[in-house]
Scaffold this motif. Structure first.
Motif, PDB file in Angstrom:
ATOM      1  N   ILE A   1      10.371 -18.542   7.447  1.00 48.53           N
ATOM      2  CA  ILE A   1      10.625 -17.301   8.207  1.00 48.53           C
ATOM      3  C   ILE A   1       9.356 -16.492   8.451  1.00 48.53           C
ATOM      4  CG2 ILE A   1      13.081 -16.995   7.628  1.00 48.53           C
ATOM      5  CD1 ILE A   1      12.140 -15.067   5.405  1.00 48.53           C
TER       6      ILE A   1
ATOM      7  N   VAL B   1       9.917 -18.094  14.272  1.00 50.78           N
ATOM      8  CA  VAL B   1      10.906 -18.807  13.456  1.00 50.78           C
ATOM      9  C   VAL B   1      11.999 -17.850  13.017  1.00 50.78           C
ATOM     10  CG1 VAL B   1      11.298 -19.942  11.241  1.00 50.78           C
ATOM     11  CG2 VAL B   1       9.319 -20.559  12.630  1.00 50.78           C
ATOM     12  N   ASN B   2      13.244 -18.310  13.221  1.00 48.79           N
ATOM     13  CA  ASN B   2      14.389 -17.575  12.684  1.00 48.79           C
ATOM     14  C   ASN B   2      14.979 -18.421  11.564  1.00 48.79           C
ATOM     15  OD1 ASN B   2      14.640 -17.284  16.003  1.00 48.79           O
ATOM     16  ND2 ASN B   2      14.650 -15.394  14.821  1.00 48.79           N
ATOM     17  N   ALA B   3      15.626 -17.757  10.634  1.00 51.67           N
ATOM     18  CA  ALA B   3      16.243 -18.526   9.539  1.00 51.67           C
ATOM     19  C   ALA B   3      17.333 -19.427  10.105  1.00 51.67           C
ATOM     20  CB  ALA B   3      16.813 -17.569   8.504  1.00 51.67           C
TER      21      ALA B   3
ATOM     22  N   GLY C   1      16.541 -11.471  18.237  1.00 50.20           N
ATOM     23  CA  GLY C   1      15.219 -11.372  17.607  1.00 50.20           C
ATOM     24  C   GLY C   1      14.329 -12.511  18.051  1.00 50.20           C
ATOM     25  N   SER C   2      13.028 -12.220  18.237  1.00 47.15           N
ATOM     26  CA  SER C   2      12.098 -13.247  18.742  1.00 47.15           C
ATOM     27  C   SER C   2      11.529 -14.114  17.634  1.00 47.15           C
ATOM     28  CB  SER C   2      10.939 -12.537  19.448  1.00 47.15           C
ATOM     29  OG  SER C   2      10.295 -11.698  18.512  1.00 47.15           O
ATOM     30  N   GLY C   3      11.636 -13.669  16.412  1.00 45.18           N
ATOM     31  CA  GLY C   3      11.060 -14.438  15.288  1.00 45.18           C
ATOM     32  C   GLY C   3       9.591 -14.135  15.109  1.00 45.18           C
TER      33      GLY C   3
ATOM     34  N   ASN D   1      14.823  -5.380  10.111  1.00 48.73           N
ATOM     35  CA  ASN D   1      15.484  -6.641   9.764  1.00 48.73           C
ATOM     36  C   ASN D   1      16.632  -6.404   8.793  1.00 48.73           C
ATOM     37  OD1 ASN D   1      13.953  -8.288  11.352  1.00 48.73           O
ATOM     38  ND2 ASN D   1      12.578  -8.974   9.718  1.00 48.73           N
TER      39      ASN D   1
ATOM     40  N   PHE E   1      12.550  -8.076   0.157  1.00 49.46           N
ATOM     41  CA  PHE E   1      11.199  -8.388   0.614  1.00 49.46           C
ATOM     42  C   PHE E   1      10.223  -7.502  -0.162  1.00 49.46           C
ATOM     43  CE2 PHE E   1      13.639 -10.162   4.013  1.00 49.46           C
ATOM     44  CZ  PHE E   1      12.872 -11.198   4.512  1.00 49.46           C
TER      45      PHE E   1
ATOM     46  N   LYS F   1      19.430  -5.053  10.641  1.00 54.09           N
ATOM     47  CA  LYS F   1      19.950  -6.071  11.572  1.00 54.09           C
ATOM     48  C   LYS F   1      20.799  -7.128  10.847  1.00 54.09           C
ATOM     49  CE  LYS F   1      16.861  -8.655  13.769  1.00 54.09           C
ATOM     50  NZ  LYS F   1      15.848  -9.050  14.778  1.00 54.09           N
ATOM     51  N   PHE F   2      20.308  -7.569   9.669  1.00 56.54           N
ATOM     52  CA  PHE F   2      20.983  -8.684   9.002  1.00 56.54           C
ATOM     53  C   PHE F   2      21.931  -8.238   7.871  1.00 56.54           C
ATOM     54  CE2 PHE F   2      17.039 -10.556  10.756  1.00 56.54           C
ATOM     55  CZ  PHE F   2      17.623 -11.477  11.615  1.00 56.54           C
TER      56      PHE F   2
ATOM     57  N   ILE G   1      19.149 -15.497   3.094  1.00 51.93           N
ATOM     58  CA  ILE G   1      18.379 -16.553   3.797  1.00 51.93           C
ATOM     59  C   ILE G   1      18.571 -17.863   3.029  1.00 51.93           C
ATOM     60  CG2 ILE G   1      16.055 -17.253   4.557  1.00 51.93           C
ATOM     61  CD1 ILE G   1      15.412 -14.122   4.170  1.00 51.93           C
TER      62      ILE G   1
ATOM     63  N   GLY H   1       8.538 -10.789  14.057  1.00 52.05           N
ATOM     64  CA  GLY H   1       8.377  -9.640  13.164  1.00 52.05           C
ATOM     65  C   GLY H   1       7.697  -9.983  11.849  1.00 52.05           C
ATOM     66  N   LEU H   2       8.241 -10.958  11.087  1.00 53.26           N
ATOM     67  CA  LEU H   2       7.674 -11.296   9.769  1.00 53.26           C
ATOM     68  C   LEU H   2       6.279 -11.919   9.893  1.00 53.26           C
ATOM     69  CD1 LEU H   2      10.758 -12.604   7.745  1.00 53.26           C
ATOM     70  CD2 LEU H   2       9.590 -10.414   7.552  1.00 53.26           C
TER      71      LEU H   2
ATOM     72  N   ASP I   1      18.303  -5.422   0.605  1.00 55.14           N
ATOM     73  CA  ASP I   1      19.563  -5.240   1.338  1.00 55.14           C
ATOM     74  C   ASP I   1      20.676  -6.084   0.742  1.00 55.14           C
ATOM     75  OD1 ASP I   1      19.742  -7.905   2.590  1.00 55.14           O
ATOM     76  OD2 ASP I   1      17.977  -7.288   3.741  1.00 55.14           O
TER      77      ASP I   1
HETATM   78  P1  ADP Z   1      13.486 -11.642  14.159  1.00 52.91           P
HETATM   79  O1  ADP Z   1      14.029 -10.728  13.204  1.00 52.91           O
HETATM   80  O2  ADP Z   1      12.961 -11.053  15.382  1.00 52.91           O
HETATM   81  O3  ADP Z   1      14.265 -12.890  14.378  1.00 52.91           O
HETATM   82  P2  ADP Z   1      11.553 -11.915  12.061  1.00 52.91           P
HETATM   83  O4  ADP Z   1      10.252 -12.651  12.034  1.00 52.91           O
HETATM   84  O5  ADP Z   1      11.471 -10.515  11.765  1.00 52.91           O
HETATM   85  O6  ADP Z   1      12.158 -12.201  13.482  1.00 52.91           O
HETATM   86  O7  ADP Z   1      12.508 -12.643  11.089  1.00 52.91           O
HETATM   87  C1  ADP Z   1      12.549 -14.016  11.067  1.00 52.91           C
HETATM   88  C2  ADP Z   1      13.869 -14.474  10.557  1.00 52.91           C
HETATM   89  O8  ADP Z   1      13.966 -14.186   9.189  1.00 52.91           O
HETATM   90  C3  ADP Z   1      15.030 -13.798  11.153  1.00 52.91           C
HETATM   91  O9  ADP Z   1      15.426 -14.344  12.390  1.00 52.91           O
HETATM   92  C4  ADP Z   1      16.087 -13.987  10.097  1.00 52.91           C
HETATM   93  O10 ADP Z   1      16.697 -15.228  10.240  1.00 52.91           O
HETATM   94  C5  ADP Z   1      15.291 -13.921   8.817  1.00 52.91           C
HETATM   95  N1  ADP Z   1      15.339 -12.569   8.208  1.00 52.91           N
HETATM   96  C6  ADP Z   1      14.396 -11.618   8.237  1.00 52.91           C
HETATM   97  N2  ADP Z   1      14.746 -10.538   7.491  1.00 52.91           N
HETATM   98  C7  ADP Z   1      15.964 -10.837   6.972  1.00 52.91           C
HETATM   99  C8  ADP Z   1      16.881 -10.115   6.134  1.00 52.91           C
HETATM  100  N3  ADP Z   1      16.595  -8.905   5.656  1.00 52.91           N
HETATM  101  N4  ADP Z   1      18.044 -10.717   5.827  1.00 52.91           N
HETATM  102  C9  ADP Z   1      18.325 -11.967   6.278  1.00 52.91           C
HETATM  103  N5  ADP Z   1      17.506 -12.692   7.064  1.00 52.91           N
HETATM  104  C10 ADP Z   1      16.341 -12.123   7.428  1.00 52.91           C
END
Ligand code: ADP
Length: 560
Positions: free
Chosen positions: A504, A509-511, A521-523, A464, A552, A467-468, A496, A525-526, A491
């Motif tokens: 999240i 759920v995505n932010a 992303g499927s939402g 993540n 985190f 990615k972000f 967020i 991971g977290l 990072d």
């Molecule tokens: P995915 O990454 O597959 O969308 P996650 O459950 O891992 O799903 O993350 C959920 C959401 O949390 C992400 O879609 C993103 O919006 C937010 N997020 C997670 N990690 C970060 C990060 N390091 N920086 C910014 N936003 C994040």
């Protein structure tokens, strides 16, 4: 007057003492003077001896009676109290029936009997005061016997107060003057005679005019128009009573007659108005019933109001809950829609890539270099698809409790080092700096936990972060805090929004809820991280600022 007596006595004693002292020289002279003054002193003492006036009290309201508390009251009592102030003369009240009291007065056992009607005989037996009230006899009946004139008393049973002046008059004079015959029954008190009248034991009651103003004369008793024998009412003193007391009484009453504000008139006002202000029985009943109804109504209103308020509170609470539930449902609906769109996007996009480029690979027009590029795209798309499918499978396993924790001693530094290496290339490819900080934790720190889960947690967080984050640094590290190991991934990415910080960690759920969001992303991971940490008795939290970056933190118990 009594103050004067005291002065007289004091003066006599002082005078005699001085006189005796002056004449001490001659014993005989002193003795003579003493003997001369002695009767004077004795006389003075006699005059100031404790003055008690025994007053007879019987029951004939409102002129004289005993009230509910057992105290004497009525017009005659008001008058005698105003005549002899209590500091001058003590009034001792002797209660009894009229006939008894008359006997006592004759014997001198009481000093004064109020409310005595004049008769020549009484005038000779007692010392009568000047008239206090004038009275006349009146015939009282009930609705059951009609008496409009004296002759109507013929053959009737008539009640009178025993030994009263009217008894004699009723027994003899009326029968003689009007040539009628009736039975006379004497009662000790007016209360008894009223009871007899109401019970039909007598047809009429002959009493003075004041009876009409008494409490006893209620609505059931009618004052007939028949009026007889006018008389004057006096205080009757026993012949033995000090005549000066009679004089004081006569003088005070004469004075009070001429003063409209005097105690005499105030008393009359008080006792004669009493009856007038009394409301008719029916009206009193009506007021009683209305008051009762009012109280019941008020109570009913209060109870009703309390119940309405309780109900309103309950409804308000229900409303709040419904609104919250509605908002939750709307949010869920939005999330579900976003998730479905997201998921289908996450599956379709790589699948399209795979299918599209596999087809293009069969085209002979493309050279090997181009084909290698296409194969690279097909590989990446496959990985992405596999990752999404893996996430879905993992979350389903968590849901169905199929994920087992396999605790073993784990070297956290080694795992972090491993994950650092696994993600370094990806980070470098995006122009990012990836660092690992494990120095704060001693090399040999061993943690008993599930190694695979811990690796996955770090991997998801690092993924993540890469990615972000579009530029800057990503730091992976750990430290020990109290009895926990804290791992973190920091990072300098997009951050967020504050209102999404909690959400999240929920599934799917995505932010960023928008479909057009630029990050894949499927939402899940977290959500997987959170479930893993819960299984490992750990926690996760995030600190983030939009456009600045996120950290985190996850904790794991060191003793587990
Ligand atoms: P995915 O990454 O597959 O969308 P996650 O459950 O891992 O799903 O993350 C959920 C959401 O949390 C992400 O879609 C993103 O919006 C937010 N997020 C997670 N990690 C970060 C990060 N390091 N920086 C910014 N936003 C994040």
């Amino acid at each position: 007057m009594y103050a004067k007596d005291r002065l007289y006595l004091t003066r006599s004693i002082i005078f005699s003492t001085i006189f005796i002292r002056v004449n001490m020289k001659g014993r005989h002279t002193s003795l003579i003077v003493f003997l001369v003054l002695l009767p004077l002193v004795i006389h003075a003492e006699k005059r100031i001896a404790p003055r008690v006036l025994k007053v007879g009290v019987y029951d004939n309201p409102p002129k004289i009676f005993v009230d509910k508390k057992g105290n004497p009251d009525g017009i005659f009592i008001d008058v005698i109290r105003s005549v002899y102030p209590s500091n001058e003369l003590h009034l001792e009240f002797v209660y009894g029936k009229w006939s008894e009291l008359v006997g006592k007065l004759k014997k001198g056992e009481i000093d004064v009997l109020p409310d005595m009607a004049y008769s020549p005989e009484r005038d000779s037996l007692f010392t009568l005061s000047i008239p206090v009230l004038s009275s006349w006899l009146q015939v009282y009946t009930t609705t059951s016997s009609i008496i409009n004139k004296t002759e109507d008393l013929h053959h009737k049973r008539i009640g009178v107060l025993k030994s009263s002046s009217q008894e004699e008059y009723v027994k003899t004079d009326i029968q003689r003057n009007f040539h009628i015959k009736y039975t006379v029954i004497g009662y000790d008190t007016y209360t008894q005679s009223v009871e007899a009248l109401k019970a039909g034991k007598i047809d009429a009651l002959i009493a003075d005019r004041f009876f009409y103003f008494s409490e006893l004369c209620d609505e059931d008793i009618l004052a007939s128009g028949v009026v007889l024998q006018v008389s004057s009412l006096h205080f009757a003193f026993s012949k033995n009573t000090d005549h000066t007391l009679v004089e004081v009484l006569n003088k005070t009453i004469s004075l009070q007659y001429n003063q409209p504000q005097s105690a005499y008139y105030q008393s009359l006002q008080k006792w004669f108005n009493k009856h007038k202000t009394r409301l008719p029985e029916s009206v009193r009943w009506l007021i009683g019933v209305l008051s009762f109804a009012m109280i019941v109504f008020l109570l009913f209103t209060v109870v009703l109001r309390a119940r309405v308020q309780a109900k309103t509170r309950a409804l308000n609470q229900q409303n709040k809950e419904l609104i919250a539930a509605k908002m939750k449902a709307e949010e869920s609906d939005r999330l579900k829609t976003a998730f479905l769109q997201n998921l289908s996007h996450e599956i379709r996009t790589p699948l399209n890539g795979i299918l599209g480029f596999v087809n293009v690979l069969q085209d002979p027009h493309f050279n090997d270099e181009r084909k290698n590029q296409f194969i690279e795209i097909v590989n990446k798309s496959s990985e992405r698809l596999l990752s999404t499918i893996n996430d879905i499978i993992e979350i389903s396993k968590i849901d169905s409790n199929q994920v087992e924790v396999n605790p073993e001693p784990v070297n956290i530094c080694a795992i972090m080092e491993y994950q650092y290496k696994a993600h370094r290339e990806k980070a470098i490819a995006k122009g990012l700096v990836l660092k690992v900080q494990t120095q704060q934790v001693p090399e040999n720190t061993s943690l008993i936990t599930d190694k695979t889960m811990l690796s996955n947690i770090i991997s998801i967080l690092l993924n993540n972060a890469v990615k972000f984050t579009n530029e800057g640094t990503i730091e992976l590290g750990c430290f020990i805090e109290q009895s926990s190991l804290v791992g973190y991934v920091k990072d300098t990415g997009i951050g967020i929004p504050p209102d999404r910080l909690e959400a999240i960690f929920d599934r799917f759920v995505n932010a960023d809820l928008e479909l057009s969001r630029p990050y894949e992303g499927s939402g899940l991971g977290l959500a997987i991280v959170k479930s893993y940490l819960s299984l490992l008795k750990g926690t996760i939290r995030v600190e983030s600022e939009e456009d600045k970056g996120s950290v985190f933190y996850f904790t794991l118990p060191l003793n587990s």
